[in-house]
Write a protein that holds these residues in place. Sequence first.
Motif, mmCIF file in Angstrom:
data_model
loop_
_atom_site.group_PDB
_atom_site.id
_atom_site.type_symbol
_atom_site.label_atom_id
_atom_site.label_comp_id
_atom_site.label_asym_id
_atom_site.label_seq_id
_atom_site.Cartn_x
_atom_site.Cartn_y
_atom_site.Cartn_z
ATOM 1 N N ARG A 1 -23.682 65.773 65.893
ATOM 2 C CA ARG A 1 -25.825 65.094 65.650
ATOM 3 C C ARG A 1 -25.925 65.451 64.119
ATOM 4 O O ARG A 1 -26.718 65.221 63.660
ATOM 5 N N ILE A 2 -26.541 66.925 64.540
ATOM 6 C CA ILE A 2 -26.373 67.283 62.928
ATOM 7 C C ILE A 2 -26.138 67.467 62.069
ATOM 8 O O ILE A 2 -27.035 67.194 60.723
ATOM 9 N N LEU A 3 -24.744 67.269 61.890
ATOM 10 C CA LEU A 3 -24.190 67.685 61.066
ATOM 11 C C LEU A 3 -23.988 65.927 60.220
ATOM 12 O O LEU A 3 -24.312 65.521 59.464
ATOM 13 N N LYS A 4 -24.412 64.530 61.423
ATOM 14 C CA LYS A 4 -24.372 63.547 61.069
ATOM 15 C C LYS A 4 -25.591 62.451 60.702
ATOM 16 O O LYS A 4 -25.992 61.843 60.423
ATOM 17 N N SER A 5 -26.712 63.710 60.723
ATOM 18 C CA SER A 5 -27.777 63.504 60.385
ATOM 19 C C SER A 5 -28.325 63.169 58.987
ATOM 20 O O SER A 5 -27.769 63.924 58.358
ATOM 21 N N PRO A 6 -29.338 62.413 59.007
ATOM 22 C CA PRO A 6 -29.319 62.427 57.402
ATOM 23 C C PRO A 6 -30.435 62.845 56.443
ATOM 24 O O PRO A 6 -30.428 62.984 55.378
ATOM 25 N N ASP A 7 -31.583 63.090 57.735
ATOM 26 C CA ASP A 7 -32.037 64.648 56.746
ATOM 27 C C ASP A 7 -31.680 65.771 56.003
ATOM 28 O O ASP A 7 -31.839 67.055 56.289
ATOM 29 N N THR B 1 -21.599 78.625 73.629
ATOM 30 C CA THR B 1 -21.884 77.433 71.726
ATOM 31 C C THR B 1 -22.480 76.274 72.219
ATOM 32 O O THR B 1 -22.689 75.789 73.109
ATOM 33 N N VAL B 2 -23.237 75.740 71.230
ATOM 34 C CA VAL B 2 -23.892 74.841 71.096
ATOM 35 C C VAL B 2 -22.987 73.530 69.826
ATOM 36 O O VAL B 2 -22.803 73.999 68.582
ATOM 37 N N ALA C 1 -22.739 82.050 64.421
ATOM 38 C CA ALA C 1 -21.992 81.330 62.751
ATOM 39 C C ALA C 1 -21.614 79.711 63.040
ATOM 40 O O ALA C 1 -21.443 79.339 64.055
ATOM 41 N N ALA C 2 -21.432 79.839 62.249
ATOM 42 C CA ALA C 2 -21.221 77.921 62.519
ATOM 43 C C ALA C 2 -19.403 77.644 61.914
ATOM 44 O O ALA C 2 -18.989 78.584 61.603
ATOM 45 N N GLU C 3 -18.925 77.168 63.155
ATOM 46 C CA GLU C 3 -17.472 76.793 62.791
ATOM 47 C C GLU C 3 -17.348 75.289 63.240
ATOM 48 O O GLU C 3 -17.473 75.112 64.309
#
Length: 273
Positions: free
Chosen positions: A42-48, A37-38, A71-73
């Motif tokens: 922080r990626i989801l909250k990134s502005p880009d 699992t990853v 897959a993303a969950e």
Amino acid sequence: MLLFQDLRKSIFDTVNERFKISENDVYLDDTGHSDITVRVFRILKSPDGGENVINDIITSLSGKDYVEKAAAEGGYINVWIKRPYMLHEVIDSIERFGIYPNVFQESDRVSVEHTSANPTGPLHIGRARNSIIGDSVYRILSRYGYRTVRQYFVNDSGKQMISLYTAYIRYGGPLTIDSLLENYQKIYRDLEKDPGIEKEIERNIERYENADPEVYGTLRKIAGVMLDGIASTLKRIGIEFDEFDWESDLLRDGSVKKVIGMLETKDDDGAKF
């Protein structure tokens, strides 16, 4: 062969190419949701554009020869490893070494805390000895499959640190290692001639213990300068750290008071034991 450790490292490298994460964000999943699992909060909250980045990562992971599915969950990317790939690695290890795994494999997390020299001056050879021993322990545990974190406990509390702070306030000068060290040595020389300096240090200790924001803030800057020098020295011989944990944080967040309150203590002229 460290099957899951090697795969975890490969997945970390793949994600890290697209977005900088911590190695601790990639871990073996023992919940049954996936194999590895990853964490991607922080990626989801990134502005880009977090979701676009995650989609790119999933595409890259899905192209790996060992990945069955990615897959993303929620705030995670779940990765499943191909069973035939794992079986092949096991058989290959048995054919080459006669056993599997050929080294011990353990997924538990281990924190190796070492060096932790007081940030009152540059690192000398005596203190570096513990750094070399600690880093060797870290490397051995990592090689044997542990998810190992290198930790530096920053002792930015106590009389030595307050003396360093008092010297900086008393004598001034730039916020550099050389200047701070010169002032630190000077205040101990002056202590022998001027007893008033001892009282000045004691007053600053009291301010520190009462969470004076000026003392905390300035002391953190001073310790940071010294710590940068120590870390830079160790990096030259390949020794680095994942985490720096500050003693002052334990005082400020009330952890120390909480622990003292749990203990049976006796007073001796104002000191607790």
